[in-house]
Design an enzyme around this catalytic site. Sequence first.
Site, PDB file in Angstrom:
ATOM      1  N   ARG A 120     -24.399  -4.395   9.780  1.00 52.49           N
ATOM      2  CA  ARG A 120     -22.946  -4.505   9.957  1.00 52.49           C
ATOM      3  C   ARG A 120     -22.638  -4.959  11.371  1.00 52.49           C
ATOM      4  O   ARG A 120     -22.977  -4.267  12.324  1.00 52.49           O
ATOM      5  CB  ARG A 120     -22.268  -3.147   9.721  1.00 52.49           C
ATOM      6  CG  ARG A 120     -22.516  -2.536   8.358  1.00 52.49           C
ATOM      7  CD  ARG A 120     -21.553  -3.047   7.300  1.00 52.49           C
ATOM      8  NE  ARG A 120     -22.020  -2.622   5.976  1.00 52.49           N
ATOM      9  CZ  ARG A 120     -21.220  -2.184   5.003  1.00 52.49           C
ATOM     10  NH1 ARG A 120     -19.915  -2.128   5.184  1.00 52.49           N
ATOM     11  NH2 ARG A 120     -21.705  -1.839   3.833  1.00 52.49           N
ATOM     12  N   GLU A 165     -20.101  -4.841  13.156  1.00 53.66           N
ATOM     13  CA  GLU A 165     -18.825  -4.213  13.531  1.00 53.66           C
ATOM     14  C   GLU A 165     -18.710  -4.201  15.063  1.00 53.66           C
ATOM     15  O   GLU A 165     -19.522  -3.563  15.729  1.00 53.66           O
ATOM     16  CB  GLU A 165     -18.811  -2.785  13.001  1.00 53.66           C
ATOM     17  CG  GLU A 165     -17.530  -2.039  13.218  1.00 53.66           C
ATOM     18  CD  GLU A 165     -16.824  -1.769  11.889  1.00 53.66           C
ATOM     19  OE1 GLU A 165     -15.594  -1.668  11.916  1.00 53.66           O
ATOM     20  OE2 GLU A 165     -17.510  -1.671  10.857  1.00 53.66           O
ATOM     21  N   ARG A 219     -20.931   7.185  14.871  1.00 54.63           N
ATOM     22  CA  ARG A 219     -21.372   7.264  13.473  1.00 54.63           C
ATOM     23  C   ARG A 219     -21.814   5.934  12.889  1.00 54.63           C
ATOM     24  O   ARG A 219     -22.124   5.855  11.706  1.00 54.63           O
ATOM     25  CB  ARG A 219     -20.219   7.797  12.619  1.00 54.63           C
ATOM     26  CG  ARG A 219     -19.589   9.073  13.173  1.00 54.63           C
ATOM     27  CD  ARG A 219     -18.513   9.573  12.253  1.00 54.63           C
ATOM     28  NE  ARG A 219     -17.500   8.540  12.027  1.00 54.63           N
ATOM     29  CZ  ARG A 219     -16.640   8.564  11.028  1.00 54.63           C
ATOM     30  NH1 ARG A 219     -16.701   9.536  10.131  1.00 54.63           N
ATOM     31  NH2 ARG A 219     -15.734   7.615  10.898  1.00 54.63           N
ATOM     32  N   HIS A 220     -21.784   4.860  13.681  1.00 55.31           N
ATOM     33  CA  HIS A 220     -22.131   3.537  13.159  1.00 55.31           C
ATOM     34  C   HIS A 220     -23.244   2.883  13.961  1.00 55.31           C
ATOM     35  O   HIS A 220     -23.281   2.980  15.181  1.00 55.31           O
ATOM     36  CB  HIS A 220     -20.900   2.615  13.182  1.00 55.31           C
ATOM     37  CG  HIS A 220     -19.830   3.038  12.232  1.00 55.31           C
ATOM     38  ND1 HIS A 220     -18.827   3.905  12.611  1.00 55.31           N
ATOM     39  CD2 HIS A 220     -19.613   2.743  10.934  1.00 55.31           C
ATOM     40  CE1 HIS A 220     -18.013   4.112  11.572  1.00 55.31           C
ATOM     41  NE2 HIS A 220     -18.470   3.423  10.535  1.00 55.31           N
ATOM     42  N   GLU A 275     -19.077  11.434   5.891  1.00 58.03           N
ATOM     43  CA  GLU A 275     -19.473  10.780   4.641  1.00 58.03           C
ATOM     44  C   GLU A 275     -20.928  10.339   4.760  1.00 58.03           C
ATOM     45  O   GLU A 275     -21.285   9.621   5.679  1.00 58.03           O
ATOM     46  CB  GLU A 275     -18.556   9.562   4.424  1.00 58.03           C
ATOM     47  CG  GLU A 275     -18.922   8.723   3.216  1.00 58.03           C
ATOM     48  CD  GLU A 275     -18.947   7.247   3.552  1.00 58.03           C
ATOM     49  OE1 GLU A 275     -17.947   6.731   4.083  1.00 58.03           O
ATOM     50  OE2 GLU A 275     -19.986   6.607   3.296  1.00 58.03           O
ATOM     51  N   SER A 305     -21.718   6.816  -0.601  1.00 59.67           N
ATOM     52  CA  SER A 305     -20.568   6.147  -1.154  1.00 59.67           C
ATOM     53  C   SER A 305     -21.028   5.371  -2.389  1.00 59.67           C
ATOM     54  O   SER A 305     -22.180   4.953  -2.466  1.00 59.67           O
ATOM     55  CB  SER A 305     -20.009   5.228  -0.063  1.00 59.67           C
ATOM     56  OG  SER A 305     -19.028   4.403  -0.570  1.00 59.67           O
ATOM     57  N   ARG A 315     -27.332   9.032   8.890  1.00 57.87           N
ATOM     58  CA  ARG A 315     -26.254  10.020   8.855  1.00 57.87           C
ATOM     59  C   ARG A 315     -26.722  11.354   8.282  1.00 57.87           C
ATOM     60  O   ARG A 315     -26.308  12.415   8.741  1.00 57.87           O
ATOM     61  CB  ARG A 315     -25.088   9.489   8.022  1.00 57.87           C
ATOM     62  CG  ARG A 315     -24.281   8.446   8.769  1.00 57.87           C
ATOM     63  CD  ARG A 315     -23.015   8.132   8.007  1.00 57.87           C
ATOM     64  NE  ARG A 315     -22.155   7.275   8.811  1.00 57.87           N
ATOM     65  CZ  ARG A 315     -20.885   7.025   8.515  1.00 57.87           C
ATOM     66  NH1 ARG A 315     -20.344   7.562   7.431  1.00 57.87           N
ATOM     67  NH2 ARG A 315     -20.166   6.257   9.293  1.00 57.87           N
TER      68      ARG A 315
END
Lengths: 457, 457
Positions: free
Chosen positions: B224, B226, B232-233, B370, B373, B421
């Site tokens: 990702r 991002e 958390r990423h 989370e 998913s 995570r």
Amino acid sequence: MERTLILDCNDKVGEIVTIYGWIQTRRDHGKILFLDVLDRTGLIQVVVSQDTHLRGVSKVTSSAHLGGEISPQDVVCIIGKVNKRPTNLVNKNIPTGEIEISAESIEILSKASELPFDMGGPTLNLELPTLLDWRTLSLRHPKIKAIFKVQEALLSSFRQVCQKLGCTEVVVPTIAASSTEGGAEVFRIEYFEHKAFLTQSPQLYKQMLVPVFERVFTITKAYRAEPSVTTRHLAEVTQMDCEFGFTSFDELMDIYESIAISMVEHVQNSSKLYLKEYGAEEIVYNKIPRLTLREAQEVILKEYGRDNKKEKDLTPQDEQDLCKWAKKKHNSDFITVTHFPTAAKPFYTMPDPKNSEYSLSYDLLFKGIEILSGSQRINDYQQLVESIKSHGMDPKDFEMYLMAFKYGMPPEGGFSFGLERMIMQILGLANIREAALFPRDMERVDIRLNVNIKNKK
Amino acid sequence: MERTLILDCNDKVGEIVTIYGWIQTRRDHGKILFLDVLDRTGLIQVVVSQDTHLRGVSKVTSSAHLGGEISPQDVVCIIGKVNKRPTNLVNKNIPTGEIEISAESIEILSKASELPFDMGGPTLNLELPTLLDWRTLSLRHPKIKAIFKVQEALLSSFRQVCQKLGCTEVVVPTIAASSTEGGAEVFRIEYFEHKAFLTQSPQLYKQMLVPVFERVFTITKAYRAEPSVTTRHLAEVTQMDCEFGFTSFDELMDIYESIAISMVEHVQNSSKLYLKEYGAEEIVYNKIPRLTLREAQEVILKEYGRDNKKEKDLTPQDEQDLCKWAKKKHNSDFITVTHFPTAAKPFYTMPDPKNSEYSLSYDLLFKGIEILSGSQRINDYQQLVESIKSHGMDPKDFEMYLMAFKYGMPPEGGFSFGLERMIMQILGLANIREAALFPRDMERVDIRLNVNIKNKK
């Protein structure tokens, strides 16, 4: 009614069951229609008669009607009675060959479009490009699917052996700031505002983890931007890697040979039916012969008349011939070749202390192709810095890597199995593309790319 | 003399052994020097006296001399006698706490440079950036290393459960011709003369394999791009993915909840010592509560006074509060949240037939975050084509994917666990970067990148 898995129907003779699956084939026999239905556990013959209902479409339907409705790859739910087959109709080639289902009703859950080719035969007779153009469909053919059941067996047995050897499984990155081993054949990524690369191998990371776990293994992706198309190379491959601390050159060879044999044994035991489908010969592995590159080239000259004694590596033909020789002379489908020239090897390869022109490196050949490569590594910090420099690279680009050697690194080494190549050789596939679910090369990323290979450098 | 692994010294009391390992700590006690030596099996106390030889340097040496020679992270080979410790000196916290080695001779195989920080304490008291700047060294600390033994346990238990569930392990590509789910947060690769992308998830490929294997799992990388930094990423994460054919929304939740519980049970049993090091509380998992997003937001309003009822997703604070509520009210460290708005979900998500504004999607929250998913998927070809279009994408870019649906696709769905995570939450780590051996983010690829985050869009 609760679902019964197809294989479990063997225990339900005389009972009414509900099965779910895909239509593999249909055979019309006048008033009776036979369907082969497949789920994840296997295949079963379903008999459709004039009494069979087609749920959701019509209450009662004739087999002629059903023949028009039901076609291969339809997803169905079938309710019916499990019956013993008459003795003369038993099919000994499948685990459910003694039974069949007499269908009371059939529901089509998902209707397949008309297939572009026949999926019902024992083999998909397609040229490779067509096979790959239709990959999500061609994979459904039992014989194609079998390739990836062998893949699963290899992955799982590799892990088991590594765990027994005391290796810790590690997860290594695939994005790196510099190329692993130098060379131009590396994919560049636009990494935020920076340049980064896809790793050519997990090599540097697994070495960095030796002082942490002593013995590690990882199954990971490796990327090679090789602008050529061969039957043995992919742009994205899966490697099964190990790295061991406190070890020696000879011990490393003992270890990888025993891993290779364990994997092959496991596959031969667990995947008998799949190997049979491919007509794969039983793999033989007695004591695996070990030759230096120069000795191997001597064999090539003597036995096959080609003088490659000045080459720094084996040619593809050499690999094939050496394997033939190993089979004939040593009754082994494997052969180890050692001591490749130091200059032709990556910077981390340990030169042989007895003759630094050659290195403590090895390849494992299997049925005509190299499936493993590795070496004893340089574990002395200063020697490693010098080696990086002498390979025309900058030690500053290897800061994190070198740190592992600066703070205590034992003698160490490792190796890497190529998953797709092992599959290809075990099953006797003609092209490595058949051994990857979704192969990547310069011509294809699922769909064909618009490439003119002849124009490539 | 043959190597004895440190843990095996327990069976060699009274014998002379040769051990290999790293110096973890040294403690000078006047005429005696204590070394803690570590190999892959564990740690042992070695007693160095005036009679101990230092091989390769001097024949006989005093402990004072040794004190100058031997330092932490040195790689050593020690020959000595295994002795029972006096009862009052037994260390019950380690498996070799009842024995020690009286060293006859020590050889330094690889000398470590002086350490930039103390590695001998029970905890490495370093700020995160320093911890990562020195990653190959900091990973050697037993408490840091423990994180990745938990990782290993999670990987292995995930595979075991999936195999029991009849899933086939598959290998999916990480290079794709189009982005998986649309969106800009994708890394571009220079792929020969073309553009390609790193996959944001194995999503499309695992779905394509449902008609082949019915049930599949894969552990793979997801990328990702991002352009933000959170705790958390990561830019490169490890996902544990499953996809199941012939299944329903409710059954999917039953399945992933049971996988999550199995994994946590396995880790709690196999990694007791590691969890203890982190002071990790025992994880509780009774019946896992399930709320729709709107019900969850109702709880947030009622119990925590924040009205987020118009939001299309939970906020990080919502996730924390919901987990607190689930623990208090249902004695569960897990909680499932379902029915996120269809418009906020990827194109392949099945809208709820009862109210298409919401989707048959779910998240699993664990201790405040989370960790999973997934959803029931659209399995009808036409509906899927429409959904791709309505998300502003071109079905032509999904040719290979859509083929899987055109030729018979059962009702299906799946989910994806985030490995890092899960590790972070099990051990109570403050930052996901601690849960990756070599974390990738916009600021770092091993070494720090020159990034000015405030200038980023």
